[in-house]
Design an enzyme around this catalytic site. Structure first.
Site, PDB file in Angstrom:
ATOM      1  N   LEU A  54      95.383  58.452  14.948  1.00 53.62           N
ATOM      2  CA  LEU A  54      94.816  59.278  15.722  1.00 53.62           C
ATOM      3  C   LEU A  54      95.663  60.634  15.657  1.00 53.62           C
ATOM      4  O   LEU A  54      95.097  61.337  16.328  1.00 53.62           O
ATOM      5  CB  LEU A  54      94.874  58.550  17.032  1.00 53.62           C
ATOM      6  CG  LEU A  54      96.334  58.523  17.975  1.00 53.62           C
ATOM      7  CD1 LEU A  54      96.910  59.557  18.639  1.00 53.62           C
ATOM      8  CD2 LEU A  54      96.256  57.223  18.621  1.00 53.62           C
ATOM      9  N   GLY A  75      98.509  54.782  21.134  1.00 50.70           N
ATOM     10  CA  GLY A  75      99.782  55.637  21.084  1.00 50.70           C
ATOM     11  C   GLY A  75     101.004  54.785  21.420  1.00 50.70           C
ATOM     12  O   GLY A  75     100.977  53.554  21.392  1.00 50.70           O
ATOM     13  N   SER A  77     103.234  52.970  23.841  1.00 47.16           N
ATOM     14  CA  SER A  77     103.025  52.477  25.223  1.00 47.16           C
ATOM     15  C   SER A  77     104.188  52.194  26.048  1.00 47.16           C
ATOM     16  O   SER A  77     104.212  51.665  26.956  1.00 47.16           O
ATOM     17  CB  SER A  77     102.004  51.452  25.252  1.00 47.16           C
ATOM     18  OG  SER A  77     102.706  50.339  24.406  1.00 47.16           O
ATOM     19  N   ASN A 114     100.849  54.406  35.200  1.00 48.52           N
ATOM     20  CA  ASN A 114     101.746  54.580  36.552  1.00 48.52           C
ATOM     21  C   ASN A 114     103.061  55.342  36.175  1.00 48.52           C
ATOM     22  O   ASN A 114     103.533  55.726  37.266  1.00 48.52           O
ATOM     23  CB  ASN A 114     101.915  52.827  37.176  1.00 48.52           C
ATOM     24  CG  ASN A 114     102.972  52.093  36.236  1.00 48.52           C
ATOM     25  OD1 ASN A 114     103.932  52.348  36.353  1.00 48.52           O
ATOM     26  ND2 ASN A 114     102.309  51.424  35.524  1.00 48.52           N
ATOM     27  N   TYR A 142     108.224  58.799  28.186  1.00 52.56           N
ATOM     28  CA  TYR A 142     106.682  58.193  27.955  1.00 52.56           C
ATOM     29  C   TYR A 142     105.714  58.817  29.265  1.00 52.56           C
ATOM     30  O   TYR A 142     104.762  59.069  29.054  1.00 52.56           O
ATOM     31  CB  TYR A 142     106.743  56.692  28.169  1.00 52.56           C
ATOM     32  CG  TYR A 142     105.571  56.049  28.410  1.00 52.56           C
ATOM     33  CD1 TYR A 142     104.751  56.144  27.426  1.00 52.56           C
ATOM     34  CD2 TYR A 142     105.609  55.169  29.282  1.00 52.56           C
ATOM     35  CE1 TYR A 142     103.496  55.317  27.677  1.00 52.56           C
ATOM     36  CE2 TYR A 142     104.391  54.531  29.733  1.00 52.56           C
ATOM     37  CZ  TYR A 142     103.218  54.452  28.904  1.00 52.56           C
ATOM     38  OH  TYR A 142     102.139  53.785  28.988  1.00 52.56           O
ATOM     39  N   LYS A 146     102.259  61.154  29.684  1.00 51.55           N
ATOM     40  CA  LYS A 146     101.147  60.666  30.366  1.00 51.55           C
ATOM     41  C   LYS A 146     100.747  61.704  31.509  1.00 51.55           C
ATOM     42  O   LYS A 146      99.394  61.962  31.320  1.00 51.55           O
ATOM     43  CB  LYS A 146     101.327  59.304  31.027  1.00 51.55           C
ATOM     44  CG  LYS A 146     101.340  58.127  30.122  1.00 51.55           C
ATOM     45  CD  LYS A 146     100.247  58.125  29.140  1.00 51.55           C
ATOM     46  CE  LYS A 146     100.235  56.825  28.062  1.00 51.55           C
ATOM     47  NZ  LYS A 146      99.020  56.699  27.382  1.00 51.55           N
ATOM     48  N   ARG A 180     106.748  42.806  40.746  1.00 52.37           N
ATOM     49  CA  ARG A 180     106.109  43.925  40.736  1.00 52.37           C
ATOM     50  C   ARG A 180     104.616  43.824  40.256  1.00 52.37           C
ATOM     51  O   ARG A 180     103.818  44.486  40.972  1.00 52.37           O
ATOM     52  CB  ARG A 180     106.842  44.885  39.933  1.00 52.37           C
ATOM     53  CG  ARG A 180     106.313  46.040  39.529  1.00 52.37           C
ATOM     54  CD  ARG A 180     107.209  47.034  38.678  1.00 52.37           C
ATOM     55  NE  ARG A 180     106.518  48.404  38.402  1.00 52.37           N
ATOM     56  CZ  ARG A 180     105.692  48.453  37.301  1.00 52.37           C
ATOM     57  NH1 ARG A 180     105.708  47.458  36.301  1.00 52.37           N
ATOM     58  NH2 ARG A 180     105.189  49.586  36.985  1.00 52.37           N
TER      59      ARG A 180
HETATM   60  P1  NAI Z   1      99.863  48.652  22.824  1.00 52.32           P
HETATM   61  O1  NAI Z   1     101.211  49.280  22.648  1.00 52.32           O
HETATM   62  O2  NAI Z   1      99.635  47.064  23.039  1.00 52.32           O
HETATM   63  O3  NAI Z   1      98.743  49.463  22.036  1.00 52.32           O
HETATM   64  C1  NAI Z   1      98.806  50.664  21.548  1.00 52.32           C
HETATM   65  C2  NAI Z   1      98.121  50.607  20.233  1.00 52.32           C
HETATM   66  O4  NAI Z   1      98.128  51.885  19.657  1.00 52.32           O
HETATM   67  C3  NAI Z   1      98.761  49.706  19.226  1.00 52.32           C
HETATM   68  O5  NAI Z   1      97.698  48.735  18.594  1.00 52.32           O
HETATM   69  C4  NAI Z   1      99.032  50.622  18.126  1.00 52.32           C
HETATM   70  O6  NAI Z   1      99.028  50.155  16.805  1.00 52.32           O
HETATM   71  C5  NAI Z   1      98.018  51.940  18.306  1.00 52.32           C
HETATM   72  N1  NAI Z   1      98.717  53.207  17.943  1.00 52.32           N
HETATM   73  C6  NAI Z   1      99.869  53.581  18.026  1.00 52.32           C
HETATM   74  N2  NAI Z   1     100.125  54.662  17.290  1.00 52.32           N
HETATM   75  C7  NAI Z   1      99.040  55.069  16.644  1.00 52.32           C
HETATM   76  C8  NAI Z   1      98.430  56.045  15.785  1.00 52.32           C
HETATM   77  N3  NAI Z   1      99.221  56.989  15.710  1.00 52.32           N
HETATM   78  N4  NAI Z   1      97.086  55.954  15.452  1.00 52.32           N
HETATM   79  C9  NAI Z   1      96.264  54.844  15.980  1.00 52.32           C
HETATM   80  N5  NAI Z   1      96.658  54.064  16.676  1.00 52.32           N
HETATM   81  C10 NAI Z   1      97.879  54.106  16.972  1.00 52.32           C
HETATM   82  O7  NAI Z   1      99.561  49.341  24.420  1.00 52.32           O
HETATM   83  P2  NAI Z   1      98.498  48.637  25.317  1.00 52.32           P
HETATM   84  O8  NAI Z   1      99.363  47.840  26.456  1.00 52.32           O
HETATM   85  O9  NAI Z   1      97.256  48.123  24.688  1.00 52.32           O
HETATM   86  O10 NAI Z   1      98.002  49.986  26.195  1.00 52.32           O
HETATM   87  C11 NAI Z   1      97.026  50.829  25.852  1.00 52.32           C
HETATM   88  C12 NAI Z   1      97.269  52.139  26.432  1.00 52.32           C
HETATM   89  O11 NAI Z   1      97.237  51.941  27.978  1.00 52.32           O
HETATM   90  C13 NAI Z   1      98.368  52.939  26.055  1.00 52.32           C
HETATM   91  O12 NAI Z   1      98.211  54.400  25.963  1.00 52.32           O
HETATM   92  C14 NAI Z   1      99.716  52.722  27.082  1.00 52.32           C
HETATM   93  O13 NAI Z   1     100.299  53.738  27.518  1.00 52.32           O
HETATM   94  C15 NAI Z   1      98.489  52.616  28.648  1.00 52.32           C
HETATM   95  N6  NAI Z   1      98.872  51.872  29.355  1.00 52.32           N
HETATM   96  C16 NAI Z   1      98.977  50.334  29.203  1.00 52.32           C
HETATM   97  C17 NAI Z   1      99.599  49.633  30.297  1.00 52.32           C
HETATM   98  C18 NAI Z   1      99.542  48.303  30.092  1.00 52.32           C
HETATM   99  O14 NAI Z   1      99.577  47.506  31.302  1.00 52.32           O
HETATM  100  N7  NAI Z   1      99.060  47.580  29.072  1.00 52.32           N
HETATM  101  C19 NAI Z   1      99.617  50.304  31.512  1.00 52.32           C
HETATM  102  C20 NAI Z   1      99.801  51.974  31.827  1.00 52.32           C
HETATM  103  C21 NAI Z   1      99.398  52.476  30.716  1.00 52.32           C
HETATM  104  C1  15L Z   2     102.825  50.941  31.069  1.00 51.66           C
HETATM  105  O1  15L Z   2     102.683  52.071  30.922  1.00 51.66           O
HETATM  106  C2  15L Z   2     103.107  50.021  29.869  1.00 51.66           C
HETATM  107  O2  15L Z   2     102.248  50.662  28.682  1.00 51.66           O
HETATM  108  C3  15L Z   2     102.925  48.631  29.837  1.00 51.66           C
HETATM  109  O3  15L Z   2     103.534  47.980  28.649  1.00 51.66           O
HETATM  110  C4  15L Z   2     103.523  48.185  31.061  1.00 51.66           C
HETATM  111  O4  15L Z   2     105.176  48.241  31.084  1.00 51.66           O
HETATM  112  C5  15L Z   2     103.040  48.992  32.296  1.00 51.66           C
HETATM  113  O5  15L Z   2     103.259  50.408  32.113  1.00 51.66           O
HETATM  114  C6  15L Z   2     103.760  48.458  33.584  1.00 51.66           C
HETATM  115  O6  15L Z   2     104.400  49.394  34.361  1.00 51.66           O
HETATM  116  O7  15L Z   2     103.595  47.272  33.828  1.00 51.66           O
END
Ligand code: NAI
Ligand code: 15L
Length: 269
Positions: A54, A75, A77, A114, A142, A146, A180
């Site tokens: 990306l 991105g 995460s 968050n 991080y 955001k 949490r």
């Molecule tokens: P994740 O780390 O599992 O997935 C992120 C994906 O982005 C990965 O598949 C990775 O290969 C891809 N990626 C990283 N750099 C890249 C690049 N340069 N080009 C293309 N793809 C790339 O994260 P998750 O848990 O799926 O989270 C998705 C989004 O939601 C993230 O932006 C994260 O910050 C945000 N988020 C997630 C939370 C959660 O509870 N899972 C909570 C708060 C925010």
């Molecule tokens: C996030 O932003 C992270 O991407 C996810 O992996 C969790 O740590 C989540 O927050 C969280 O606060 O539980």
């Protein structure tokens, strides 16, 4: 409003994998982009797979062609070095937004977190819950990234008229992992409901909303998300009996354990 082709960045990650089957529709094509290899399309799926970064403008220009709406999940995460967080999350999101604008994509959903407000104190808005419009109080580099992408989304709305919705996601996993999570959980099904609401809302303009389920132990407000049309059907409380509670230290800050992670050090959490 119905969008035919939706581009999802970071589609191979945790949330992308959970959303792939849930956002499938007979009249919809999901274009899935990730740096990582993605599982090939099953026969019943209407899926296009793009392998690339990306952060690369040419990759993003091609990925955005003929796309109607964008969900940007890709991105870093969790906490990482300033340089990486800046390059992938901030510069990368600008690259994504530029490509979307040039391709005429008018609806964009950005995955905020968050941790953009991780230093907000749980209960600080009592008797109300913490509003989605609460200004940033990031807990990590991080979290700063955001907050920055929320600002970018605001700018691209104001300059270019794009509808941009930033979701401050709580914890989106199959189930909450810890005490949490009983407050911050976004169930996968509610995640899909929320993305659908973001896609369907008429003229949302620029918005920041919370992305959590209607948890009994809520700490943040769903008012703004509900105004967009989101209706949660899940509550983390169903898992409470399986989760050790009674923490030695009560959760004080929204960001929980992220406040303990050294700045700039890759965080395994
Ligand atoms: P994740 O780390 O599992 O997935 C992120 C994906 O982005 C990965 O598949 C990775 O290969 C891809 N990626 C990283 N750099 C890249 C690049 N340069 N080009 C293309 N793809 C790339 O994260 P998750 O848990 O799926 O989270 C998705 C989004 O939601 C993230 O932006 C994260 O910050 C945000 N988020 C997630 C939370 C959660 O509870 N899972 C909570 C708060 C925010
Ligand atoms: C996030 O932003 C992270 O991407 C996810 O992996 C969790 O740590 C989540 O927050 C969280 O606060 O539980």
């Amino acid at each position: 409003m119905s969008y035919h082709r939706i581009l999802i960045t970071g589609a191979g990650g945790g949330i992308g994998t959970l959303m792939r089957p849930r956002l499938r529709r007979p009249d919809r094509v999901l274009r899935l982009l990730d740096l990582a290899e993605l599982p090939a399309a099953a026969p019943e799926e209407r899926v296009e797979i793009v392998h690339g970064s990306l952060t690369d403008p040419d990759t993003m220009a091609a990925a955005c062609r003929d796309v109607d709406a964008l969900i940007h999940l890709g991105g870093i995460s969790r906490e990482d070095s300033w340089e990486r967080v800046l390059a992938v999350n901030v510069d990368g999101t600008k690259t994504v937004l530029d490509a979307a604008r040039e391709a005429g994509i008018s609806r964009v959903v950005l995955a905020s977190s968050n941790h953009a407000v991780g230093y907000r104190v749980v209960g600080e808005a009592a008797p109300n819950l913490i509003a989605a419009e609460a200004p940033p109080r990031p807990d990590t580099y991080y979290g700063v990234s955001k907050a920055a992408i929320e600002a970018l989304g605001s700018l691209y709305h104001s300059r270019f008229g794009m509808d941009v919705i930033c979701i401050r996601i709580g914890s989106c996993f199959e189930r909450p992992h810890d005490e949490r999570g009983l407050s911050t959980w976004l169930s996968p099904d509610d995640g899909a409901r929320l993305f659908e609401a973001c896609l369907a809302a008429e003229n949302p303009g620029f918005q920041v909303i919370w992305g959590v389920s209607k948890n009994a132990r809520a700490i943040v407000s769903l008012e703004e998300a509900e105004a967009l049309g989101y209706r949660s059907a899940d509550d983390a409380e169903q898992f409470a009996a399986d989760i050790p509670t009674g923490l030695a230290v009560e959760p004080t800050y929204v960001g929980g354990p992220f406040l303990e992670t050294p700045l700039g050090k890759p965080n395994p959490l």
